[in-house]
Structures are given as C-alpha cells and as structure tokens.
Design a protein around this motif. Sequence first.
Motif, PDB file in Angstrom:
ATOM      1  N   UNK A 172       0.622   6.146 -11.425  1.00  0.00           N
ATOM      2  CA  UNK A 172       1.035   5.443 -10.245  1.00  0.00           C
ATOM      3  C   UNK A 172      -0.115   5.500  -9.244  1.00  0.00           C
ATOM      4  N   UNK A 173      -0.468   4.342  -8.730  1.00  0.00           N
ATOM      5  CA  UNK A 173      -1.521   4.251  -7.730  1.00  0.00           C
ATOM      6  C   UNK A 173      -0.925   3.626  -6.478  1.00  0.00           C
ATOM      7  N   UNK A 174      -1.017   4.349  -5.374  1.00  0.00           N
ATOM      8  CA  UNK A 174      -0.481   3.864  -4.102  1.00  0.00           C
ATOM      9  C   UNK A 174      -1.608   3.836  -3.090  1.00  0.00           C
ATOM     10  N   UNK A 175      -1.768   2.718  -2.425  1.00  0.00           N
ATOM     11  CA  UNK A 175      -2.775   2.601  -1.377  1.00  0.00           C
ATOM     12  C   UNK A 175      -2.261   3.280  -0.119  1.00  0.00           C
ATOM     13  N   UNK A 176      -3.074   4.143   0.487  1.00  0.00           N
ATOM     14  CA  UNK A 176      -2.628   4.808   1.720  1.00  0.00           C
ATOM     15  C   UNK A 176      -2.254   3.789   2.791  1.00  0.00           C
ATOM     16  N   UNK A 177      -1.219   4.094   3.537  1.00  0.00           N
ATOM     17  CA  UNK A 177      -0.757   3.217   4.618  1.00  0.00           C
ATOM     18  C   UNK A 177      -1.377   3.651   5.940  1.00  0.00           C
ATOM     19  N   UNK A 178      -0.900   3.062   7.004  1.00  0.00           N
ATOM     20  CA  UNK A 178      -1.462   3.316   8.339  1.00  0.00           C
ATOM     21  C   UNK A 178      -1.314   4.764   8.786  1.00  0.00           C
ATOM     22  N   UNK A 179      -0.257   5.438   8.325  1.00  0.00           N
ATOM     23  CA  UNK A 179      -0.064   6.834   8.698  1.00  0.00           C
ATOM     24  C   UNK A 179       0.662   7.552   7.565  1.00  0.00           C
ATOM     25  N   UNK A 180       0.821   8.852   7.685  1.00  0.00           N
ATOM     26  CA  UNK A 180       1.423   9.634   6.601  1.00  0.00           C
ATOM     27  C   UNK A 180       2.892   9.326   6.413  1.00  0.00           C
ATOM     28  N   UNK A 181       3.559   8.890   7.453  1.00  0.00           N
ATOM     29  CA  UNK A 181       4.971   8.521   7.346  1.00  0.00           C
ATOM     30  C   UNK A 181       5.127   7.297   6.434  1.00  0.00           C
ATOM     31  N   UNK A 182       4.338   6.283   6.701  1.00  0.00           N
ATOM     32  CA  UNK A 182       4.402   5.055   5.913  1.00  0.00           C
ATOM     33  C   UNK A 182       3.849   5.270   4.507  1.00  0.00           C
ATOM     34  N   UNK A 183       2.870   6.151   4.363  1.00  0.00           N
ATOM     35  CA  UNK A 183       2.358   6.471   3.028  1.00  0.00           C
ATOM     36  C   UNK A 183       3.445   7.135   2.190  1.00  0.00           C
ATOM     37  N   UNK A 184       4.220   8.037   2.790  1.00  0.00           N
ATOM     38  CA  UNK A 184       5.321   8.688   2.065  1.00  0.00           C
ATOM     39  C   UNK A 184       6.351   7.658   1.612  1.00  0.00           C
ATOM     40  N   UNK A 185       6.633   6.662   2.440  1.00  0.00           N
ATOM     41  CA  UNK A 185       7.562   5.596   2.064  1.00  0.00           C
ATOM     42  C   UNK A 185       6.984   4.794   0.897  1.00  0.00           C
ATOM     43  N   UNK A 186       5.701   4.471   0.945  1.00  0.00           N
ATOM     44  CA  UNK A 186       5.071   3.712  -0.132  1.00  0.00           C
ATOM     45  C   UNK A 186       5.110   4.470  -1.457  1.00  0.00           C
ATOM     46  N   UNK A 187       4.860   5.767  -1.411  1.00  0.00           N
ATOM     47  CA  UNK A 187       4.920   6.591  -2.625  1.00  0.00           C
ATOM     48  C   UNK A 187       6.354   6.624  -3.148  1.00  0.00           C
ATOM     49  N   UNK A 188       7.317   6.770  -2.257  1.00  0.00           N
ATOM     50  CA  UNK A 188       8.722   6.793  -2.652  1.00  0.00           C
ATOM     51  C   UNK A 188       9.128   5.492  -3.324  1.00  0.00           C
ATOM     52  N   UNK A 189       8.740   4.372  -2.742  1.00  0.00           N
ATOM     53  CA  UNK A 189       9.093   3.071  -3.311  1.00  0.00           C
ATOM     54  C   UNK A 189       8.454   2.860  -4.675  1.00  0.00           C
TER      55      UNK A 189
END
Length: 66
Positions: A1-18
């Motif tokens: 799984x490859x997830x691009x980091x988001x604007x902040x750690x909160x949004x990155x955690x959501x992206x990883x979860x999704x």
Amino acid sequence: MLVTPAADRYKTAVAVSEAAYPEGAEFVYLVSGANPNLVDSLAAHNFRDGPVLITENASLMLSIIG
C-alpha cells in the motif's frame, strides 16, 4: 500500500485508513493529536483490527468523519 502524505498528520491518517480499509472497519481507534507518543494506540490495535485516526484533543474533527 502506497499513500501520499496529506497536508497534515490528521489527514494522512485518514488517507492511510481509507487505503487499508476501503470497505470500512468495525473498530476505529481515536487518539489525541496532542499526545506526541501514539505507541499506546498502536498496541491497542493488536487486540482488534482497525485504523488509528488522530484527532484534536477533546473533539472529533470533521475531516475524520466520513
């Protein structure tokens, strides 16, 4: 799984979860972003499979409600 980091750690955690749970999850772990040590929540993850989402202290951010 490859997830691009988001604007902040909160949004990155959501992206990883999704990415990890595209169909949703039965259990979700919410942890305070004010706590610099998230290791405790990762240990709890071993008991029940589910994503770890970071939110602001004493509130549930709209960006993690989906």
